[in-house]
Motif scaffolding. Structure first.
Motif, PDB file in Angstrom:
ATOM      1  N   GLU A 121       0.838  -1.199   0.000  1.00  0.00           N
ATOM      2  CA  GLU A 121       0.000   0.000   0.000  1.00  0.00           C
ATOM      3  C   GLU A 121       0.880   1.260   0.000  1.00  0.00           C
ATOM      4  OE1 GLU A 121      -3.169   0.424  -0.373  1.00  0.00           O
ATOM      5  OE2 GLU A 121      -3.269   2.557   0.168  1.00  0.00           O
ATOM      6  N   ILE A 122       2.003   1.214   0.748  1.00  0.00           N
ATOM      7  CA  ILE A 122       2.928   2.365   0.802  1.00  0.00           C
ATOM      8  C   ILE A 122       3.447   2.651  -0.607  1.00  0.00           C
ATOM      9  CG2 ILE A 122       5.177   3.177   1.685  1.00  0.00           C
ATOM     10  CD1 ILE A 122       4.573   1.425   4.218  1.00  0.00           C
ATOM     11  N   ILE A 123       3.881   1.613  -1.309  1.00  0.00           N
ATOM     12  CA  ILE A 123       4.424   1.785  -2.665  1.00  0.00           C
ATOM     13  C   ILE A 123       3.374   2.421  -3.563  1.00  0.00           C
ATOM     14  CG2 ILE A 123       5.320   0.549  -4.703  1.00  0.00           C
ATOM     15  CD1 ILE A 123       6.362  -1.608  -2.772  1.00  0.00           C
ATOM     16  N   ARG A 124       2.187   1.865  -3.504  1.00  0.00           N
ATOM     17  CA  ARG A 124       1.113   2.367  -4.374  1.00  0.00           C
ATOM     18  C   ARG A 124       0.819   3.835  -4.101  1.00  0.00           C
ATOM     19  NH1 ARG A 124      -2.514  -3.034  -3.771  1.00  0.00           N
ATOM     20  NH2 ARG A 124      -1.398  -4.259  -5.309  1.00  0.00           N
ATOM     21  N   ARG A 125       0.719   4.199  -2.831  1.00  0.00           N
ATOM     22  CA  ARG A 125       0.385   5.581  -2.476  1.00  0.00           C
ATOM     23  C   ARG A 125       1.471   6.548  -2.924  1.00  0.00           C
ATOM     24  NH1 ARG A 125      -2.204   6.465   3.425  1.00  0.00           N
ATOM     25  NH2 ARG A 125      -3.683   4.755   3.344  1.00  0.00           N
ATOM     26  N   VAL A 126       2.717   6.181  -2.666  1.00  0.00           N
ATOM     27  CA  VAL A 126       3.842   7.081  -2.985  1.00  0.00           C
ATOM     28  C   VAL A 126       3.961   7.255  -4.490  1.00  0.00           C
ATOM     29  CG1 VAL A 126       6.355   7.372  -2.800  1.00  0.00           C
ATOM     30  CG2 VAL A 126       5.051   6.591  -0.835  1.00  0.00           C
ATOM     31  N   ILE A 127       3.743   6.193  -5.238  1.00  0.00           N
ATOM     32  CA  ILE A 127       3.848   6.275  -6.702  1.00  0.00           C
ATOM     33  C   ILE A 127       2.730   7.153  -7.267  1.00  0.00           C
ATOM     34  CG2 ILE A 127       3.609   4.901  -8.831  1.00  0.00           C
ATOM     35  CD1 ILE A 127       5.178   2.683  -7.376  1.00  0.00           C
ATOM     36  N   LYS A 128       1.546   6.984  -6.689  1.00  0.00           N
ATOM     37  CA  LYS A 128       0.358   7.675  -7.217  1.00  0.00           C
ATOM     38  C   LYS A 128       0.359   9.169  -6.891  1.00  0.00           C
ATOM     39  CE  LYS A 128      -3.931   6.380  -6.052  1.00  0.00           C
ATOM     40  NZ  LYS A 128      -4.911   5.360  -5.715  1.00  0.00           N
ATOM     41  N   THR A 129       0.697   9.525  -5.676  1.00  0.00           N
ATOM     42  CA  THR A 129       0.586  10.920  -5.238  1.00  0.00           C
ATOM     43  C   THR A 129       1.953  11.494  -4.894  1.00  0.00           C
ATOM     44  OG1 THR A 129      -1.272   9.999  -4.029  1.00  0.00           O
ATOM     45  CG2 THR A 129      -0.982  12.365  -3.871  1.00  0.00           C
ATOM     46  N   ASP A 130       2.128  12.790  -5.248  1.00  0.00           N
ATOM     47  CA  ASP A 130       3.398  13.444  -4.945  1.00  0.00           C
ATOM     48  C   ASP A 130       3.500  13.789  -3.464  1.00  0.00           C
ATOM     49  OD1 ASP A 130       4.455  13.264  -7.386  1.00  0.00           O
ATOM     50  OD2 ASP A 130       3.815  15.245  -8.066  1.00  0.00           O
ATOM     51  N   GLU A 131       2.459  14.486  -2.980  1.00  0.00           N
ATOM     52  CA  GLU A 131       2.490  14.917  -1.579  1.00  0.00           C
ATOM     53  C   GLU A 131       1.181  14.556  -0.890  1.00  0.00           C
ATOM     54  OE1 GLU A 131       3.491  18.826   1.095  1.00  0.00           O
ATOM     55  OE2 GLU A 131       3.280  19.061  -1.066  1.00  0.00           O
ATOM     56  N   LEU A 132       1.313  13.781   0.150  1.00  0.00           N
ATOM     57  CA  LEU A 132       0.123  13.366   0.906  1.00  0.00           C
ATOM     58  C   LEU A 132      -0.076  14.372   2.033  1.00  0.00           C
ATOM     59  CD1 LEU A 132       1.185   9.661   0.952  1.00  0.00           C
ATOM     60  CD2 LEU A 132      -0.874  10.475  -0.173  1.00  0.00           C
ATOM     61  N   LYS A 133      -1.334  14.787   2.217  1.00  0.00           N
ATOM     62  CA  LYS A 133      -1.597  15.832   3.221  1.00  0.00           C
ATOM     63  C   LYS A 133      -2.709  15.414   4.157  1.00  0.00           C
ATOM     64  CE  LYS A 133      -0.328  20.524   1.998  1.00  0.00           C
ATOM     65  NZ  LYS A 133      -0.846  21.780   1.517  1.00  0.00           N
ATOM     66  N   ALA A 134      -2.582  15.835   5.408  1.00  0.00           N
ATOM     67  CA  ALA A 134      -3.657  15.580   6.379  1.00  0.00           C
ATOM     68  C   ALA A 134      -4.229  16.929   6.805  1.00  0.00           C
ATOM     69  CB  ALA A 134      -3.088  14.853   7.575  1.00  0.00           C
ATOM     70  N   ASP A 135      -5.535  16.986   6.989  1.00  0.00           N
ATOM     71  CA  ASP A 135      -6.181  18.255   7.349  1.00  0.00           C
ATOM     72  C   ASP A 135      -6.192  18.452   8.860  1.00  0.00           C
ATOM     73  OD1 ASP A 135      -6.741  18.737   4.668  1.00  0.00           O
ATOM     74  OD2 ASP A 135      -8.519  17.442   4.776  1.00  0.00           O
ATOM     75  N   PRO A 136      -6.076  19.710   9.307  1.00  0.00           N
ATOM     76  CA  PRO A 136      -6.155  19.948  10.760  1.00  0.00           C
ATOM     77  C   PRO A 136      -7.567  19.668  11.285  1.00  0.00           C
ATOM     78  CG  PRO A 136      -5.773  21.997   9.559  1.00  0.00           C
ATOM     79  CD  PRO A 136      -5.856  20.934   8.541  1.00  0.00           C
ATOM     80  N   ILE A 137      -7.650  18.950  12.392  1.00  0.00           N
ATOM     81  CA  ILE A 137      -8.975  18.653  12.936  1.00  0.00           C
ATOM     82  C   ILE A 137      -9.104  18.973  14.425  1.00  0.00           C
ATOM     83  CG2 ILE A 137      -9.847  16.940  11.271  1.00  0.00           C
ATOM     84  CD1 ILE A 137      -8.799  14.792  13.110  1.00  0.00           C
ATOM     85  N   ILE A 138      -8.009  19.315  15.039  1.00  0.00           N
ATOM     86  CA  ILE A 138      -8.079  19.625  16.483  1.00  0.00           C
ATOM     87  C   ILE A 138      -7.085  20.744  16.823  1.00  0.00           C
ATOM     88  CG2 ILE A 138      -6.445  17.779  17.172  1.00  0.00           C
ATOM     89  CD1 ILE A 138      -8.287  17.331  19.642  1.00  0.00           C
ATOM     90  N   THR A 139      -7.444  21.552  17.811  1.00  0.00           N
ATOM     91  CA  THR A 139      -6.562  22.666  18.200  1.00  0.00           C
ATOM     92  C   THR A 139      -5.772  22.284  19.450  1.00  0.00           C
ATOM     93  OG1 THR A 139      -8.244  23.597  19.619  1.00  0.00           O
ATOM     94  CG2 THR A 139      -8.215  24.382  17.331  1.00  0.00           C
ATOM     95  N   PRO A 140      -4.672  22.988  19.706  1.00  0.00           N
ATOM     96  CA  PRO A 140      -3.905  22.696  20.937  1.00  0.00           C
ATOM     97  C   PRO A 140      -4.757  22.877  22.200  1.00  0.00           C
ATOM     98  CG  PRO A 140      -2.609  24.059  19.472  1.00  0.00           C
ATOM     99  CD  PRO A 140      -3.969  23.970  18.859  1.00  0.00           C
ATOM    100  N   GLN A 141      -5.670  23.847  22.150  1.00  0.00           N
ATOM    101  CA  GLN A 141      -6.530  24.082  23.322  1.00  0.00           C
ATOM    102  C   GLN A 141      -7.411  22.858  23.595  1.00  0.00           C
ATOM    103  OE1 GLN A 141      -6.042  26.501  20.888  1.00  0.00           O
ATOM    104  NE2 GLN A 141      -4.612  27.488  22.318  1.00  0.00           N
ATOM    105  N   GLU A 142      -7.870  22.260  22.511  1.00  0.00           N
ATOM    106  CA  GLU A 142      -8.711  21.060  22.679  1.00  0.00           C
ATOM    107  C   GLU A 142      -7.897  19.898  23.268  1.00  0.00           C
ATOM    108  OE1 GLU A 142     -12.211  21.086  19.381  1.00  0.00           O
ATOM    109  OE2 GLU A 142     -10.173  21.269  18.594  1.00  0.00           O
TER     110      GLU A 142
END
Lengths: 329, 311
Positions: free
Chosen positions: A193-214
């Motif tokens: 799965e790692i190989i497939r993901r890296v080959i397919k996409t240049d940069e993988l990104k995760a969205d912010p979902i929680i703040t430090p205060q939380e």
């Protein structure tokens, strides 16, 4: 259920909803490594620093970077090298020729998530500067003391191979890390799965979902997790079994252990078990929580004898024996 | 009253005098102490005179080295042999007391008085590197008429044989009885084991040890939990009592326990964990339900061709 514990349980079920979201979001970038992600969250929720040990290329840095982007926190990666100086880490005073005054230049330690990469490559003075900041959560530059911003979590990495030219952390300093994780290789399916993901996409990104205060708020909720006296005694039994193995029917370990786990192990075992219960959306600690984190809390707190080394018995073997012998309440 | 006091004083004086005669301290120099004594003041002609010379000091055995320890000069006695021994005792103050003892065995020559002359012992302080000497007192022994040999009782050889045969017969009979008893016990045990399966054993234990009408229902629940874990440990050979409930279920899944039993067990553990670790109260009805669950699991395992048995 006891009305108070029932209320805590309901509160935790509600408050821990973000955990699944975080794991799912990290999963967008990282394949597998659920064990590492969960332990990082335990460290974050219990305000404890983590030492990661694993060979290069196991996505240690990427996981921490992804986690910091999900929490919307400041992240710094510091590569520890033999020529690194404490000032490179904590900052220094710089002379300004224009107004003839010294101004403070804060170092990379002034961040929320710190990744101290290959901590054992730097000399003791640099390690001490970092470990002092970890313990006191403040840094002194010249005469000024600066408090480090909360949440402040240090994730240090160590490479178990290539020990030449390294400065191993002394036991007293390693003890300051709440958990020591041993990161393993992914499974064949995960690697595919790692190989497939890296080959397919240049940069993988995760969205912010929680703040430090939380996160800070969640920490207070974790403290409320109920821990029964039976579980507390179970923790004490586990720790004492490393100090006095004969008393717990583990006479075969007597000559293998030089020093058993410190009282810090008991404290962190209870805290980490609470964190684990929170991750599972439970308002009370079960023996399963203690056993799950037991290895990570005690791995770096037991000093084995020369005999153990000669017999090729590792700390993990000793802990496994202890966990499998101490009776679960 | 005065007469009682006087007689008491006389007895104390009398026994103290006898004690001194038996046990004489010859010399006290620095912290080393020389003590000589004989076992009996009156020795029959056909018995031995046993004479002890004892050196005692506080500290290690190596503190003093005995350089010269000659045989004593004697009159009306002849040396038969000698022996020596070392002893280390603990002192009341926590230190050690070292004792070196030499024992001489003499055979009397004639009836009358015999004497053992003083012995000069030369020792060396190993720490201070100087030599000192100690001299023991002269000791007198009264040699009396010889004792009749073989004692007063004379048993004829015929009686001796009879006694010997009786002893041999009794011992043999005892061994035979014990052997038969042990064999019978083993047979009974084997028979019981053959009859009772693990499930039956635990069902019997369930009925015998878990009671409904108890003051502390939580303890009974804990016993119930131990019982089912004990059953799994014995049946599938793994330490269920030392594993968490999740791990027990995992292992049993691998061992091939039926899905129905696994579901029941999971429910049982969830309920008991809530009582044990989350302070949940347990009613009589709940306890009955959990008891029934355990009984059902054991009953279902009793069925022939149970999956995963003794894997």
């Amino acid at each position: 259920m006891n009305p108070d514990i029932k209320a805590i349980n309901e509160k935790i079920v509600k408050e821990s909803e973000f955990v699944e979201k975080i794991i799912k979001e990290v999963g967008k970038v990282i394949v597998g490594q659920t064990y590492m992600i969960e332990r990082l969250l335990i460290g974050l929720l219990c305000n404890g620093h983590i030492l990661l040990e694993g060979v290069p290329g196991l996505a240690k840095t990427l996981t921490v970077r992804t986690l910091s982007s999900i929490i919307k926190t400041k992240f710094q990666r510091i590569q520890f090298t033999p020529d690194l100086l404490p000032a490179d880490l904590i900052g220094t005073l710089i002379y300004n020729q224009r107004d003839g005054k010294f101004t403070t230049k804060k170092g990379p330690i002034f961040s929320n998530l710190i990744l101290a990469d290959e901590i054992n490559r730097s000399p003791a003075k640099v390690q001490s500067a970092l470990l002092e900041a970890m313990q006191e959560r403040q840094v002194t530059i010249s005469e000024n003391t600066f408090t480090l911003e909360d949440p402040f979590l240090v994730l240090a990495t160590q490479n178990p191979i290539e020990q030449e030219g390294t400065y191993p952390l002394p036991e007293a300093q390693v003890d300051r890390f709440m958990l020591k994780l041993s990161i393993g290789y992914p499974s064949p399916d995960e690697e595919l799965e790692i190989i497939r993901r890296v080959i397919k996409t240049d940069e993988l990104k995760a969205d912010p979902i929680i703040t430090p205060q939380e996160i800070i708020h969640a920490r207070n909720v974790v403290k409320e997790v109920y821990i029964d006296e039976k579980i507390e005694k179970y923790i004490v039994d586990i720790v004492f079994a490393t100090r006095d193995p004969e008393k717990y029917g583990l006479s075969e370990l007597k000559d293998l252990i030089n020093y058993g786990a410190s009282p810090r192990a008991s404290i962190y075992l209870a805290l980490a078990a609470k964190g684990h219960a929170f991750l599972r959306g439970r308002g009370y600690v079960t023996p399963e929580d203690v056993r799950s984190v037991g290895m990570d809390v005690m791995r770096h707190r037991i000093i084995l004898s020369y005999e153990a080394e000669a017999e090729e018995v590792g700390t993990e073997d000793v802990i496994r024996k202890v966990l499998n012998r101490v009776e679960v309440p | 009253m005065i007469v009682r006091y006087l007689s008491l004083t006389f007895f104390i004086f009398f026994f103290a005098t006898i004690g001194l005669a038996q046990d004489s301290v010859d010399s006290i120099q620095s912290d080393i102490r020389l003590r000589t004594f004989i076992e009996n003041e009156e020795v029959p002609l056909n018995r031995e005179v046993v004479f002890h010379v004892e050196l005692e000091w506080k500290g290690d055995l190596n503190k003093y080295k005995i350089s010269e320890f000659p045989e004593p000069a004697v009159s009306n006695l002849t040396l038969r042999g000698s022996g020596s021994s070392n002893k280390v005792n603990s002192a009341p103050d926590g230190g050690t007391i070292s004792i070196k003892r030499r024992t001489f065995y003499f055979r009397p020559l004639e009836i009358g008085m015999a004497y053992i002359e003083g012995v000069t012992i030369i020792y060396e302080d190993t720490y201070l590197q100087h030599r000192e000497s100690l001299i023991s007192d002269r000791v007198g022994i009264k040699i009396i008429d010889p004792l009749p040999e073989g004692g007063n009782i004379k048993i004829s050889p015929t009686w001796l044989y009879i006694i010997l045969i009786i002893i041999i017969l009794s011992v043999s009979l005892l061994f035979l009885l014990r052997y038969r008893q042990r064999k019978r016990e083993e047979e009974l045990e084997a028979l019981a084991q053959k009859k009772e399966t693990v499930e039956e054993k635990y069902l019997r234990l369930l009925k015998e040890t878990i009671h409904f009408n108890t003051d502390n229902i939580k303890d009974s629940l804990s016993d119930l939990s131990h019982l089912i874990n004990g059953y799994f440990s014995e049946k599938y050979h793994f330490p269920a009592s030392n594993l968490s409930s999740e791990q027990v279920i995992e292992v049993l899944q691998e061992k091939g326990l039926t899905q129905e039993s696994l579901t029941r067990l999971n429910e049982f553990y969830k309920s008991t964990n809530l009582v044990k670790f989350a302070g949940e109260s347990v009613t009589d009805a709940d306890f009955h339900r959990l008891y029934d669950t355990v009984e059902l699991i054991l009953e279902s395992q009793k069925l022939p061709f149970t999956e995963g048995e003794d894997k």
